[in-house]
Write a protein that holds these residues in place. Structure first.
Motif, PDB file in Angstrom:
ATOM      1  N   ARG A 137       0.833  -1.208   0.000  1.00 29.17           N
ATOM      2  CA  ARG A 137       0.000   0.000   0.000  1.00 29.17           C
ATOM      3  C   ARG A 137       0.869   1.259   0.000  1.00 29.17           C
ATOM      4  O   ARG A 137       0.654   2.172  -0.788  1.00 29.17           O
ATOM      5  CB  ARG A 137      -0.895  -0.013   1.239  1.00 29.17           C
ATOM      6  N   ASP A 138       1.866   1.296   0.877  1.00 32.98           N
ATOM      7  CA  ASP A 138       2.711   2.481   1.005  1.00 32.98           C
ATOM      8  C   ASP A 138       3.457   2.784  -0.297  1.00 32.98           C
ATOM      9  O   ASP A 138       3.423   3.907  -0.809  1.00 32.98           O
ATOM     10  CB  ASP A 138       3.738   2.293   2.122  1.00 32.98           C
ATOM     11  N   LEU A 139       4.125   1.779  -0.837  1.00 28.59           N
ATOM     12  CA  LEU A 139       4.989   2.005  -1.998  1.00 28.59           C
ATOM     13  C   LEU A 139       4.182   2.375  -3.243  1.00 28.59           C
ATOM     14  O   LEU A 139       4.601   3.233  -4.028  1.00 28.59           O
ATOM     15  CB  LEU A 139       5.853   0.770  -2.257  1.00 28.59           C
ATOM     16  N   SER A 140       3.034   1.729  -3.431  1.00 27.08           N
ATOM     17  CA  SER A 140       2.213   2.082  -4.595  1.00 27.08           C
ATOM     18  C   SER A 140       1.666   3.495  -4.464  1.00 27.08           C
ATOM     19  O   SER A 140       1.560   4.229  -5.460  1.00 27.08           O
ATOM     20  CB  SER A 140       1.064   1.079  -4.766  1.00 27.08           C
ATOM     21  N   ALA A 141       1.330   3.896  -3.239  1.00 22.49           N
ATOM     22  CA  ALA A 141       0.842   5.259  -3.026  1.00 22.49           C
ATOM     23  C   ALA A 141       1.940   6.278  -3.297  1.00 22.49           C
ATOM     24  O   ALA A 141       1.697   7.300  -3.956  1.00 22.49           O
ATOM     25  CB  ALA A 141       0.312   5.405  -1.602  1.00 22.49           C
ATOM     26  N   TYR A 142       3.156   6.024  -2.812  1.00 22.68           N
ATOM     27  CA  TYR A 142       4.256   6.960  -3.054  1.00 22.68           C
ATOM     28  C   TYR A 142       4.477   7.167  -4.548  1.00 22.68           C
ATOM     29  O   TYR A 142       4.670   8.299  -5.014  1.00 22.68           O
ATOM     30  CB  TYR A 142       5.558   6.443  -2.438  1.00 22.68           C
ATOM     31  N   ARG A 143       4.455   6.063  -5.288  1.00 22.27           N
ATOM     32  CA  ARG A 143       4.678   6.175  -6.732  1.00 22.27           C
ATOM     33  C   ARG A 143       3.574   6.998  -7.393  1.00 22.27           C
ATOM     34  O   ARG A 143       3.859   7.883  -8.215  1.00 22.27           O
ATOM     35  CB  ARG A 143       4.737   4.786  -7.360  1.00 22.27           C
ATOM     36  N   ILE A 151       4.289  14.771  -4.349  1.00 22.96           N
ATOM     37  CA  ILE A 151       5.463  14.688  -3.490  1.00 22.96           C
ATOM     38  C   ILE A 151       6.738  14.687  -4.331  1.00 22.96           C
ATOM     39  O   ILE A 151       6.730  14.299  -5.506  1.00 22.96           O
ATOM     40  CB  ILE A 151       5.444  13.427  -2.602  1.00 22.96           C
ATOM     41  N   SER A 152       7.812  15.133  -3.699  1.00 20.65           N
ATOM     42  CA  SER A 152       9.132  15.084  -4.333  1.00 20.65           C
ATOM     43  C   SER A 152       9.876  13.814  -3.968  1.00 20.65           C
ATOM     44  O   SER A 152      10.732  13.339  -4.721  1.00 20.65           O
ATOM     45  CB  SER A 152       9.967  16.296  -3.911  1.00 20.65           C
ATOM     46  N   ALA A 153       9.567  13.250  -2.789  1.00 16.24           N
ATOM     47  CA  ALA A 153      10.226  12.028  -2.326  1.00 16.24           C
ATOM     48  C   ALA A 153       9.432  11.453  -1.167  1.00 16.24           C
ATOM     49  O   ALA A 153       8.563  12.113  -0.599  1.00 16.24           O
ATOM     50  CB  ALA A 153      11.660  12.322  -1.893  1.00 16.24           C
ATOM     51  N   ALA A 154       9.746  10.204  -0.836  1.00 21.92           N
ATOM     52  CA  ALA A 154       9.085   9.527   0.279  1.00 21.92           C
ATOM     53  C   ALA A 154      10.129   8.876   1.173  1.00 21.92           C
ATOM     54  O   ALA A 154      11.236   8.549   0.721  1.00 21.92           O
ATOM     55  CB  ALA A 154       8.107   8.471  -0.239  1.00 21.92           C
ATOM     56  N   LEU A 217      12.852   7.217  -3.101  1.00 21.04           N
ATOM     57  CA  LEU A 217      12.430   6.621  -1.829  1.00 21.04           C
ATOM     58  C   LEU A 217      13.656   6.359  -0.971  1.00 21.04           C
ATOM     59  O   LEU A 217      14.634   5.767  -1.430  1.00 21.04           O
ATOM     60  CB  LEU A 217      11.694   5.305  -2.073  1.00 21.04           C
ATOM     61  N   LEU A 218      13.586   6.788   0.273  1.00 18.11           N
ATOM     62  CA  LEU A 218      14.639   6.501   1.243  1.00 18.11           C
ATOM     63  C   LEU A 218      14.057   5.594   2.321  1.00 18.11           C
ATOM     64  O   LEU A 218      13.096   5.962   2.998  1.00 18.11           O
ATOM     65  CB  LEU A 218      15.161   7.788   1.872  1.00 18.11           C
TER      66      LEU A 218
END
Length: 235
Positions: A137-143, A151-154, A217-218
């Protein structure tokens, strides 16, 4: 997906912080955060510099998210970060060759979820011992948010499971020696045996499949070096 290592540059990230946490990044996330989101990066590095893993809070059976996640979230909250839901709205317009509006398509809303911490153009989640499905859920949302320009980064803060499991077993064994034999329980007060919880290894597997696209992503993971050196105490 190209894994990068800009966090290894002492100009980007202080050596003292790098020695206490494990890192994985895509698309030069640390350098992007430092250059594009300096205020947010300052907050992130301040939290990483000051947070220490306290066994008495860590090895404590918790409810919903656990004391460690709540502690880190509170450190960001005091710096102006907010738990935020990000929804994306798509609006389509049909234009003629002369750019005259012919019609408008129905608005489409993609409902998001509550990200633990959001400030400026940075999303940050603390995934500590939660179900590893949260990572999808998190990674797909960040993308999606990055592709939409939100967003510029997550940033994802988690744990190095194997390193901390070994430390927990060591601390628990030392604690048991201080108890009467009849009170000694071999089992840890929290379950660190399962590999199906959020941790660096599970996050890395997903990221290395290329699920992040171009989103920087960091991933930051607590390790044995994040420990404050104190013994476990039930008090």
């Amino acid at each position: 997906m190209f894994e990068t290592h800009t966090y290894d540059d002492p100009i980007v990230l202080d050596t003292a912080i790098r020695s206490r946490w494990a890192f994985l990044e895509t698309s030069s996330a640390a350098a992007v955060l430092r250059s594009v989101c300096p205020e947010e990066w300052s907050d992130i590095t301040a939290v990483l510099r000051s947070f220490s893993l306290n066994p008495s809070r860590w090895l404590k059976a918790g409810g919903n998210r656990g004391d460690i996640a709540k502690e880190i979230d509170e450190m960001f909250c005091t710096r102006g970060w907010l738990e935020t839901r990000v929804d994306l709205v798509t609006r389509g317009v049909l234009l003629s060759r002369r750019e005259e509006v012919l019609s408008e398509l129905p608005e489409m809303r993609q409902e998001g979820y509550l990200v633990d911490n959001f400030k400026g153009r940075v999303a940050l989640d603390v995934e500590w011992n939660a179900k590893d499905g949260n990572l999808d859920r998190d990674l797909s949302a960040y993308r999606a948010w990055h592709e939409a320009g939100v967003i510029s980064a997550a940033v994802l803060i988690t744990q190095d499971r194997l390193s901390l499991k070994a430390l927990a077993e060591q601390l628990w064994a030392a604690h048991l020696t201080s108890l009467p034999p009849e009170d000694r329980v071999a089992r840890l007060p929290i379950d660190l045996g399962t590999s199906t919880t959020t941790n660096l290894e599970k996050a890395a597997l997903r990221v290395r499949r290329g699920v992040m696209g171009t989103c920087p992503l960091l991933i930051v993971a607590a390790t044995r070096a994040t420990w404050n050196g104190a013994p476990y105490s039930a008090d």
